[in-house]
Design an enzyme around this catalytic site. Structure first.
Site, PDB file in Angstrom:
ATOM      1  NE  ARG A  33      -1.328   2.644   2.812  1.00 24.02           N
ATOM      2  CZ  ARG A  33      -0.845   3.802   3.255  1.00 24.02           C
ATOM      3  NH1 ARG A  33      -0.732   4.842   2.423  1.00 24.02           N
ATOM      4  NH2 ARG A  33      -0.424   3.918   4.495  1.00 24.02           N
ATOM      5  CG  ASP A  34       3.390   4.178   3.051  1.00 23.00           C
ATOM      6  OD1 ASP A  34       3.368   5.091   2.213  1.00 23.00           O
ATOM      7  OD2 ASP A  34       3.871   4.314   4.188  1.00 23.00           O
ATOM      8  CG  HIS A 226       5.194   4.782   9.187  1.00 23.11           C
ATOM      9  ND1 HIS A 226       4.411   3.878   8.486  1.00 23.11           N
ATOM     10  CD2 HIS A 226       5.802   5.550   8.244  1.00 23.11           C
ATOM     11  CE1 HIS A 226       4.534   4.105   7.186  1.00 23.11           C
ATOM     12  NE2 HIS A 226       5.372   5.121   7.020  1.00 23.11           N
ATOM     13  CG  HIS A 228       9.064   8.080   5.865  1.00 19.89           C
ATOM     14  ND1 HIS A 228       8.261   8.870   5.082  1.00 19.89           N
ATOM     15  CD2 HIS A 228       8.386   6.916   6.031  1.00 19.89           C
ATOM     16  CE1 HIS A 228       7.147   8.223   4.785  1.00 19.89           C
ATOM     17  NE2 HIS A 228       7.195   7.035   5.362  1.00 19.89           N
ATOM     18  CB  CYS A 259      13.145   7.360  -5.771  1.00 20.89           C
ATOM     19  SG  CYS A 259      14.304   7.457  -7.140  1.00 20.89           S
ATOM     20  CG  ASN A 268       7.574   3.426   3.863  1.00 20.92           C
ATOM     21  OD1 ASN A 268       7.126   3.975   4.857  1.00 20.92           O
ATOM     22  ND2 ASN A 268       6.921   3.342   2.716  1.00 20.92           N
TER      23      ASN A 268
END
Lengths: 320, 320
Positions: A33-34, A226, A228, A259, A268
């Protein structure tokens, strides 16, 4: 000391436990999903389904599958119903879908969702820019979705974005995060995911935010983190969270959605990089690192790019 | 939660101290020697000198400048004497040069070196393959270099490579590292750098190795840690080392020497990614993060590549 060496030993994490660590943690896999939501290349539903099956075969037991968002907003996830039909994952796998609004919840329930996630912001500007609302408005909009899911007997995960910094407002007070967390719990969410959406956090900041949230009487085992990796801090923030007792972490297989080349690449933490640390700490995850890394290499090939995960890259080089 | 956002706030580390951390830490900048040594592109001596001057202007106060190694082995560093002549760094900057053997020490002393580093291995196979010797033989070869430098009144840094894993032997026993560390100290080295040359370490392993070394009566403030980011673990291992009391860390500006794209890319932790965490912890380094990141972007342009540092990449995107 930076020379690339022709490797005979294929390195794997060597378990050296650290006292105070949990015996096991839950990997909350957000790749389908993310991760995919952030990828420009449209992925066929069959590939998404195969990706999810391979994740489960690798031992992943918690996956966020898709989002029942309007296809106008996120074309990549326009196939949410098809994916749910295509997939027949074992009951033992915790399967979550994002439901951004009442319409999304109706679609999710009709598609046989087993757990739902909702999404709010800790900051006004992000609520305005990303949710076209306010912090209060986003919570009000989430209320019927949470209550509808709970009424249907489903657990509900509440995401809070911008918990450590906001791209427009700057630093975010931990008390703002705790306020929103408290209100989500009051609405009936069964777990929380605190997001460092722009990747600015460092360990002391993690302790400060967790401290404020737990001080509101929210149990640490209902809080996931969560992170990043925008500034390379994600894994260290996981380590600090582990020391604070957190036992669930969001990550994406192969760092999907991040990316590897773009300037200002965000996104993530790669599940494999997280697994290397956890298995090195002797913390069990139930996930087979090699099988997951092969799955991420397979998926990267489908995406026509390369995984930004250090572990996936190094293990692929070792296999070559 | 992975969307790239148009940033108005230019994020910088927000200080959130963690108890038990040192008030300040020494960054041992290895870019000009260890970083460049791994780069294929030959860099003109004027550019190397300008790079070092910009590092010092950014507040870097400890730099490993070059290696007096045979040009046959490392053509990139064939200009060691010229660089030393070209450079006129302030006395306040700790300037170290690698002297792999007696000939290297003679050259280093003739060039006016102020501190010397020697290099040994914790493992037999790496000693054989990289130093064409044995662990014992490398220590014996280092002895006259250490003693000659000490006799000349210079401090000597002893590097130990393969402290956590060896590409041919696999896992390395912490006691092997401690044995070599003890013998280097007996030879007269004034500080040590323990290298995770292949980047496999995790925090518990860091505590195990440091525990063995410190148990031999070696002071923690004479031990630096040198982590590689091959498996994405370097920064977390720094955090674990900080919790163990270590106050000196090796890193390279912009992650110089670590190819951002190559399969199996290995190499140094980027100084900027390290600074983000340290400054976020409220640990002072004396280094200006923005000035250093601009220097690394400048150097990457000279190298014709892109910095693998997450922070350098994100800050450059913010400036654009």
């Amino acid at each position: 000391m930076s020379e690339t060496v022709e490797t005979i030993w294929q390195p794997r994490p060597q378990p050296f436990p650290v006292s105070g660590m949990p015996a096991s943690v839950r990997i909350y896999e957000v790749g389908p999903r993310d991760g995919l939501q952030a990828e420009a290349t449209l992925v066929p539903v069959e590939v998404k389904a195969e990706f999810c099956r391979r994740l489960v075969d690798a031992g992943v037991s918690t996956i966020e599958l898709t989002s029942f968002v309007s296809p106008k907003w996120i074309p990549q996830l326009a196939d949410a119903e098809q994916l749910m039909t295509e997939l027949a994952l074992p009951e033992t796998v915790r399967q979550v879908v994002l439901a951004p609004n009442q319409r999304g919840l109706d679609r999710a329930l009709a598609a046989g969702a087993r757990e739902v996630a909702v999404f709010v912001s800790a900051t006004e500007t992000f609520a305005a820019k990303n949710l076209n609302s306010t912090v209060r408005g986003a919570l009000d909009a989430a209320a019927p979705v949470v209550q509808g899911a709970v009424a249907a007997g489903l657990p509900v995960r509440g995401y809070i974005s911008m918990c450590f910094g906001d791209p427009w407002e700057g630093p975010v007070a931990p008390s703002m995060v705790a306020d929103v967390a408290e209100q989500l719990v009051a609405l009936g969410v069964t777990s929380l995911s605190l997001g460092d959406t722009i990747g600015v956090a460092t360990p002391g900041h993690v302790h400060a935010v967790l401290g404020e949230v737990l001080a509101r009487g929210i149990g640490v085992d209902s809080v996931a983190m969560h992170f990043h990796d925008t500034y390379g801090q994600a894994l260290t923030n996981v380590y600090a969270s582990l020391q604070a007792g957190v036992i669930e972490f969001d990550s994406s297989a192969g760092g999907l959605g991040r990316c590897p080349y773009a300037k200002g690449a965000t996104g993530n933490l790669a599940t494999e990089d997280l697994l290397w640390m956890l298995h090195g700490l002797g913390v069990s995850t139930g996930v087979d690192l090699d099988a997951l890394a092969r799955t991420s290499s397979w998926m990267a090939a489908r995406m026509g790019n390369e995984s930004p995960s250090a572990v996936v890259t190094a293990l692929a080089a070792g296999r070559a």
